[in-house]
Design an enzyme around this catalytic site. Structure first.
Site, PDB file in Angstrom:
ATOM      1  N   ASP A 235       0.635  -1.227   0.047  1.00 38.04           N
ATOM      2  CA  ASP A 235       0.119  -0.472   0.171  1.00 38.04           C
ATOM      3  C   ASP A 235       0.683   0.884   0.071  1.00 38.04           C
ATOM      4  O   ASP A 235       1.583   1.245   0.685  1.00 38.04           O
ATOM      5  CB  ASP A 235      -0.820  -0.132   0.863  1.00 38.04           C
ATOM      6  CG  ASP A 235      -1.794   0.925   1.357  1.00 38.04           C
ATOM      7  OD1 ASP A 235      -2.365   1.851   0.298  1.00 38.04           O
ATOM      8  OD2 ASP A 235      -2.847   1.266   1.763  1.00 38.04           O
TER       9      ASP A 235
ATOM     10  N   ASP B 147      -3.697   2.511  -5.813  1.00 39.41           N
ATOM     11  CA  ASP B 147      -2.415   2.800  -4.825  1.00 39.41           C
ATOM     12  C   ASP B 147      -2.284   1.691  -4.135  1.00 39.41           C
ATOM     13  O   ASP B 147      -1.386   1.454  -3.560  1.00 39.41           O
ATOM     14  CB  ASP B 147      -2.734   4.098  -4.130  1.00 39.41           C
ATOM     15  CG  ASP B 147      -3.880   3.537  -3.955  1.00 39.41           C
ATOM     16  OD1 ASP B 147      -4.464   3.021  -3.787  1.00 39.41           O
ATOM     17  OD2 ASP B 147      -3.719   4.692  -2.205  1.00 39.41           O
ATOM     18  N   GLU B 148      -2.154   0.329  -4.452  1.00 38.61           N
ATOM     19  CA  GLU B 148      -2.574  -0.948  -3.667  1.00 38.61           C
ATOM     20  C   GLU B 148      -2.393  -2.314  -4.439  1.00 38.61           C
ATOM     21  O   GLU B 148      -3.093  -2.289  -5.629  1.00 38.61           O
ATOM     22  CB  GLU B 148      -3.714  -1.124  -2.660  1.00 38.61           C
ATOM     23  CG  GLU B 148      -4.367   0.196  -1.549  1.00 38.61           C
ATOM     24  CD  GLU B 148      -5.284   0.032  -1.048  1.00 38.61           C
ATOM     25  OE1 GLU B 148      -5.574  -1.231  -0.211  1.00 38.61           O
ATOM     26  OE2 GLU B 148      -5.949   0.407  -0.833  1.00 38.61           O
TER      27      GLU B 148
END
Length: 411
Positions: free
Chosen positions: A12, A108-109
């Protein structure tokens, strides 16, 4: 971790939007910073914040004016979505050096299945996770938190457990100690509504959820209840899907916070049909049909209602989806009451070969071939010249921000 266990990473990027912006403005690193839409266009919602802003209590999705009350010195920056996509690709390219089994979960993960490859890079999964973390930091300037576990749900909990720039291991030996005391809403897929329902059962932490009876959870939350109980017990075992193993799309949603409040049927119709047009276009691109439509309405005080209804037959036409959405608004909202945001979502998706069974008193679905040809022609024009190349007149000339529509697909 035991030899026979799967090894799943959840990586993350910390404060992703804000961190990317700070690469452009390194002089702001120690200053409270938030990325937000334009307050003048009524998109004044916090999209991301850095660590100094978090210490003031600034939260993602709160209004800018609320964030400024908490932190008067908050530096506001506009978003640059193209740069976020480029940086996301760069980070995932680093992950690809360690495994080919990568499943992004938002920009974003990502989950990484390291079961077959971690031994190539280190003596322990935690050591490899630390190497991934250092590589991302050295090559992009961004920091990541990595959760290491035996399933995807606990891996995500691990990446959330310690931030920023950290590695947390949750395995079969320690998950009861680490996970079970956590608030139930920290578990994946436990939103505010599910949290409130679980609280009514006396379930406030993950350990209590793990101990709850499946029949009680099913009675309160339907099919989701027992699934959440299994997650809490560490029984989630879904695979990490690669790019060519895309999960089935279960809904296509499309929402917009308008530049001004919508008041009256003309405003509401323009907003809904523009949203429905985007949804229908994406449905046709996937060869899917919607058997139901949902509308979310939010007023200027950020209070919202959500309503849905089945369609007479599965459809991927904007006129039919927009018409159903307008019927929902008319039946559940006063058109004289201002609307700040609308979302139109296509639900119960099919490939067109299935739908509800006709009764003996019904005829087959009337096929609107002229409308089908028209909307397919619009698709072709937009593919060649761009999605804004052709649009209804009330969309071309509008002051409510219809050019800013975003699509959301949910697996």
């Amino acid at each position: 971790m035991p030899e026979e266990q799967r090894v799943i990473f959840h990586c993350d990027c910390n404060s992703f939007y804000a961190s990317v912006e700070l690469l452009r403005y390194p002089e702001l690193r120690g200053v409270p910073v938030a990325v937000c839409g334009s307050p003048d266009d009524r998109h004044g919602i916090i999209l991301a914040k850095n660590e100094p802003a978090k210490r003031y209590g600034v939260q993602t999705a709160e209004t800018v004016w609320s964030a400024l009350r908490k932190c008067p010195g908050l530096k506001l920056l506009p978003p640059h979505h193209g740069q976020y996509r480029e940086m996301s690709r760069a980070v995932n390219a680093i992950y690809a050096r360690y495994t080919d089994r990568i499943e992004p979960f938002g920009i974003d993960e990502s989950w990484l299945d390291m079961t077959q490859t971690w031994r190539l890079f280190g003596s322990s999964p935690a050591g490899v996770a630390d190497a991934v973390r250092r590589a991302v930091k050295a090559e992009t300037g961004l920091t990541i938190s990595v959760g290491v576990s035996f399933n995807k749900v606990f891996a995500k909990l691990g990446s959330d457990y310690k931030k920023p720039d950290a590695v947390t291991v949750i395995d079969t030996e320690n998950f009861r100690r680490i996970v079970w005391p956590l608030p139930v809403n920290t578990l994946l897929y436990v939103g505010r509504s599910a949290q409130n329902t679980l609280a009514g059962l006396g379930v406030r932490n993950i350990g209590q959820l793990a101990a709850a009876k499946d029949e009680d959870l099913r009675a309160a939350l339907g099919k989701l209840g027992p699934e959440l109980g299994a997650y809490a017990r560490g029984e989630e075992n879904s695979p990490v899907r690669t790019a060519d193993e895309r999960p089935e799309i279960k809904s296509v949603g499309n929402g917009l916070t308008f530049k001004r409040n919508l008041v009256g049927e003309a405003d509401v119709r323009a907003g809904l049909y523009a949203l429905a047009d985007e949804v229908a276009t994406r449905l046709r691109a996937h060869g899917l049909y919607a058997a139901a439509v949902q509308v979310l309405i939010k007023n200027p005080d950020l209070k919202s209602i959500s309503r849905q209804k089945p369609l007479p037959w599965p459809s991927h036409l904007a006129r039919e989806i927009g018409g159903a959405a307008l019927e929902l608004v008319k039946a559940n909202w006063s058109l004289d009451a201002p609307i700040r945001m609308l979302t139109v979502t296509a639900l119960n998706l099919t490939d067109g070969r299935e739908g509800r069974q006709l009764s003996l008193l019904e005829s087959e679905r009337p096929r609107n071939e002229k409308r089908e040809r028209l909307e397919q022609s619009l698709d072709a024009i937009r593919r060649k010249y761009g999605k804004t190349s052709i649009a209804p007149g009330n969309v071309i000339k509008n002051d409510i921000g219809l050019e800013d529509i975003e699509i959301e697909e949910k697996p």
